[in-house]
Every structure is written in structure tokens, then in C-alpha cells.
Design an enzyme around this catalytic site. Structure first.
Site, mmCIF file in Angstrom:
data_model
loop_
_atom_site.group_PDB
_atom_site.id
_atom_site.type_symbol
_atom_site.label_atom_id
_atom_site.label_comp_id
_atom_site.label_asym_id
_atom_site.label_seq_id
_atom_site.Cartn_x
_atom_site.Cartn_y
_atom_site.Cartn_z
ATOM 1 N N GLY A 166 -26.215 17.193 -9.976
ATOM 2 C CA GLY A 166 -26.877 16.854 -11.366
ATOM 3 C C GLY A 166 -28.277 17.215 -11.346
ATOM 4 N N ASP A 167 -29.014 16.959 -10.286
ATOM 5 C CA ASP A 167 -30.431 17.252 -10.275
ATOM 6 C C ASP A 167 -30.433 18.727 -10.705
ATOM 7 O OD1 ASP A 167 -29.677 17.489 -7.709
ATOM 8 O OD2 ASP A 167 -31.139 16.514 -6.695
ATOM 9 N N ALA A 168 -29.823 19.749 -9.784
ATOM 10 C CA ALA A 168 -29.965 20.807 -9.707
ATOM 11 C C ALA A 168 -29.732 21.431 -11.148
ATOM 12 C CB ALA A 168 -29.127 21.817 -8.749
ATOM 13 N N HIS A 223 -33.734 15.020 -6.245
ATOM 14 C CA HIS A 223 -33.795 14.371 -7.501
ATOM 15 C C HIS A 223 -34.767 13.391 -7.327
ATOM 16 C CE1 HIS A 223 -30.814 11.562 -9.659
ATOM 17 N NE2 HIS A 223 -31.907 10.893 -9.564
ATOM 18 N N TRP A 262 -32.839 20.558 -13.202
ATOM 19 C CA TRP A 262 -33.844 21.506 -12.988
ATOM 20 C C TRP A 262 -33.926 22.765 -13.716
ATOM 21 C CZ3 TRP A 262 -35.288 17.067 -11.957
ATOM 22 C CH2 TRP A 262 -35.293 16.440 -10.509
#
Ligand code: UDP
Ligand code: MG
Length: 427
Positions: free
Chosen positions: A190-192, A159, A195
Site C-alpha cells: 500500500g505504501d508503494a 512506509h 508513493w
């Protein structure tokens, strides 16, 4: 003059580290930044610290005022970031969490790279991960190295190690009608999920240096959320980040007053710390205090007896179930040391439920919260139903794995089988 970079910091109850995150932005060698502190209705300890930094006119502070019981419904940091992006003005966007700090050249190096390569829209760097104890004392550390140009950056880049152009964020928005996906199933990554959206347009380009330090405390969401089942079974003692402790009873959380621990023979070693968003899913039931000895509901799964009688009862569904004989105690491995003495009139007030026999027959009604094992499979009883439960989940819920009631296959088949209590990555 517009800032070059907008940094979006999401914050929730991390007074020990959030100041490090903020100061790491203030100390950047690049000057043209703005910082959006998106606070998710933190406690006063945290907001007092954050508000001090608002005097700097590059720092903008927002408070979500989210109600605790709504916390688990969406991936909160995704919601906060989505609120922040339209408020930002920088050409580039960068994210920060309240347990991470940027190294001083972080913004400058990434901005230079993007400025020099106008065809590249996303950069990422290496990260130092520091595992610390609750006093932030270092336990161990490791480096997450960049791994070349990434077509699939999901779960490979943190993140806090990314910077991308506003332009590419706008492309994401046009395609998905939102920036970050706030579906709660992505809470742990959530970052993944974001991305993956970015990767639909471009690869992530590496800067081969460590440019941020992330602190993993015993309270990090990932750590607390690991191995939790979707539904915390009744009878489990739980707490969140603050010190209040609760009993999960009929799927509500009942706060246990400190002095009641000894009186009700609850074991503090068995308390399970939950991430707050998970804890707050359970609405508040009657608190467990002195009043339970008068007119309030006695907690379920308690063993009780009257002072001058040898009758022992198991509380279930707010009724008292007589243990028919010594063999019942042995069979279900009830412990004499757990028995709570109550006054005669208190016992009498509790309605009678069906007695508990040691025999497991098709007509038996199992006591709740008992751990059974057939072969190598564990089962937990609830409402006369057996739920299979894996040993990692049992460990997480502080069950001693060597204390179980042996079950034959035939006995197991007398009872309904419920949904397994497997762990889930999101709640
Ligand atoms: N967070 C939030 N609301 C909450 C819980 C967490 O906005 O109710 C934010 C938190 O401030 C942090 C991010 O979500 O910026 C990730 O949380 P945390 O650091 O606890 O998770 P982990 O590092 O374990 O992924
Ligand atoms: Mg974190």
C-alpha cells in the site's frame, strides 16, 4: 502552537514491538510533533500497552473497532491513515508501523531538510532492517540505502522512511478523491501505491542516513502472506497470530480443541500460519471437539474405521466412502496410521457416499484433498476436479512434495480441470 509533524502510527496485535515504535516518537530530539495511534481493534495485550501513552497530550488514540470478518475487505492501514490525515494538524506528515522505530533525530533531520528547501515536498531516508525470531532475537540485519532522487519511489522506499508536506497530500486527494488507496489488492504494498500517487507531483529526495529500524518477525504480513493461494483448500490446518488452530472444512474454519489433535491424528507440524485478515475471511464452522463423536459433523477428509470391522471409510461431503480394497489404500497413499477408530453407532449414523475404487476411470469419483502429479505438474483434487498447484504453494501449505499419486495424461483427462491454485500477492 501547531505541531510541525504529524506522525501516523498504525497498529494491530504487536504487543512485543508497538511500545518501541511509540517510545521512539517520545524520544525525538524535535519536540513539535503529534502522534496519532490508529489501532485496528487489537487484542487486549496490545491496547493495554498503547493506552498507557495517552497521558501525553501530544498522543491521540483511536480504535477502529473493525469486525474481524471485515478485515480482508480493504487494505486496513490505508483505511486507518485516511481516517487519521483529516484529524492531523502538522505541516508535515510521516508514517510509522508497529514493528518499526524512528532513530532520535529522524523528525528533526527531515523537518530541517523540508524547511530549508521549500520547493521540495517529499524526503526519504535509509532504513535498517532487522530480521528477528519470535522472541525478537536478532537473526541478521541489512541496510536499505537511499538511492538518489526518485521519480518512481514505489517498492524502493519503506512506509516508515518518508516525510512529505500536507500540501502535497492535499494535491493527491484532489486528484484521486482519497489519500492512500485502500483497495485490498495493495495490501502487501500500500505504501508503494501511495508513493506512485505522490510521484505524480514530485520526486522523493534522499537524506543519506539510516533514520529508522524495521523489525521483520516471523509474523509479519509479508512473510505469512507469501505463496498463499487465493483460496485455502479444504483439509488444511491453519492458525492466525493467536494460538487457536482450525481445519478448513467446506471453506469454513472449524476450531480444533487441543485434545482432538491426537484423537484425530492431526499433525501439528502441518499447521499453516495465516495473516489474520486472511484467516478471518473464512467464517466459523462447527468446532471440532468431543461432540463430533455424538451428533456433530465428523471432519471431512478423515479416514475412519469401526473398532471390530476391517472396513475403512474416507469422509467426504459429510458422508462415508468405503475404500473398496487394499489397492485403494495404496493407490491414494492413505496411511494406516491416520485411521481414526470410531464406535459402531457413530459410523452407522454417517450417511453412505459412493465407495472409492483404486481404478481411475471416467466414472470414478476422486477422494478430495489428494495430491496427484502428471509429468512435472502437481494437481490437488477437490469435488472431483483437479486443480493444478505449484510447488511453492504446496510447500507453503505443508504438503510433502514427495508424496503424490502418479497420474497419466489419459487419467488426468477423465477429470475436470479447475482454477489453478496459484499464489496471489493479495487475497
Ligand atoms: N495492520 C492493520 N490491520 C490489520 C493488519 C495490519 O492496521 O488487520 C497494520 C499493522 O499494524 C502495520 C501495517 O498494517 O502497521 C503493516 O502490517 P505488518 O507490519 O504486519 O506487515 P508487513 O510489515 O509484513 O508489511
Ligand atoms: Mg511491518
Amino acid at each position: 502552537m501547531n505541531p510541525k509533524v504529524s506522525v501516523i502510527l498504525t497498529s494491530y496485535n504487536k504487543p512485543q514491538t508497538v511500545w518501541k515504535a511509540i517510545e521512539s516518537v517520545l524520544k525525538q530530539t524535535l519536540q513539535e510533533w503529534e502522534l496519532f495511534i490508529m489501532d485496528d481493534a487489537s487484542n487486549e495485550d496490545t491496547t493495554t500497552i498503547i493506552k498507557k501513552y495517552s497521558i501525553d497530550n501530544r498522543v491521540h488514540y483511536y480504535n477502529s473497532h473493525i469486525d474481524d470478518q471485515d478485515r480482508y475487505k480493504k487494505t486496513r492501514y490505508a483505511v486507518l491513515i485516511n481516517q487519521a490525515i483529516p484529524l492531523t494538524t502538522g505541516k508535515y506528515l510521516s508514517y510509522l508501523t508497529d514493528d518499526t522505530e524512528y532513530l532520535p533525530t529522524r523528525l528533526k533531520e527531515m523537518v530541517n531538510y523540508l524547511d530549508r528547501n521549500s520547493n521540495i515536498g517529499i524526503v526519504y531516508s535509509g532504513q535498517m532492517i532487522r530480521y528477528v525470531d519470535s522472541e525478537l532475537k536478532l537473526i541478521s540485519e541489512k541496510i536499505r540505502k537511499p538511492d538518489g532522487i526518485l521519480k518512481r519511489a514505489a517498492n524502493r522506499v519503506d512506509h516508515c522512511s518518508v516525510m512529505h508536506t500536507r500540501n502535497i497530500a492535499d494535491q493527491v486527494f484532489q486528484k484521486y478523491r482519497s489519500y492512500w488507496d485502500d483497495n485490498p489488492k495493495y495490501w502487501h504494498n500500500g505504501d508503494a501505491a501511495f508513493w506512485s500517487r505522490l510521484n505524480m507531483f514530485q520526486s522523493f529526495y534522499p537524506i543519506n542516513k539510516v533514520l529508522d529500524i524495521s523489525y521483520k518477525t516471523p509474523y509479519s504480513f509479508q512473510k505469512l502472506n507469501a505463496y498463499l493461494p487465493r483460496k485455502i483448500p479444504d483439509g488444511i490446518l491453519v492458525k492466525g497470530i493467536s494460538s487457536e488452530t482450525y481445519l478448513i472444512d467446506q471453506q469454513k474454519r472449524r476450531q480444533i480443541k487441543d485434545e482432538m489433535f491426537g484423537r484425530l491424528k492431526y499433525d501439528r507440524k502441518k499447521i499453516v500460519t495465516l495473516p489474520d485478515p486472511v484467516l478471518f475471511k473464512y467464517s466459523c464452522g462447527d468446532p471440532i471437539n468431543d461432540k463430533i463423536f455424538e451428533n456433530q459433523t465428523i471432519p471431512n477428509q478423515l479416514l475412519v474405521k469401526e473398532e471390530n470391522s476391517s472396513d475403512i471409510f474416507f469422509i467426504q461431503d459429510n458422508k462415508k466412502r468405503l475404500l473398496l480394497n487394499q489397492r485403494t489404500i495404496k493407490k491414494f497413499q492413505f496411511k494406516l496410521k491416520d485411521i481414526v477408530q470410531l464406535n459402531k453407532n457413530v459410523i452407522e449414523q454417517i450417511p453412505n457416499g459412493p465407495p472409492i475404487d483404486h481404478n481411475l476411470s471416467p466414472h470414478a469419483r476422486l477422494p478430495d484433498g489428494v495430491l496427484f502429479k502428471e509429468g512435472s505438474t502437481y494437481f490437488l483434487s477437490d469435488n472431483n476436479t483437479l486443480h493444478s498447484i505449484s510447488s511453492v504453494v504446496l510447500k507453503k501449505l505443508q504438503f510433502p512434495l514427495n508424496e503424490f499419486v502418479q497420474l497419466t495424461r489419459g487419467e488426468r483427462l477423465f477429470f475436470k480441470q479447475g482454477e489453478p491454485l496459484n499464489f496471489v500477492l493479495f487475497q
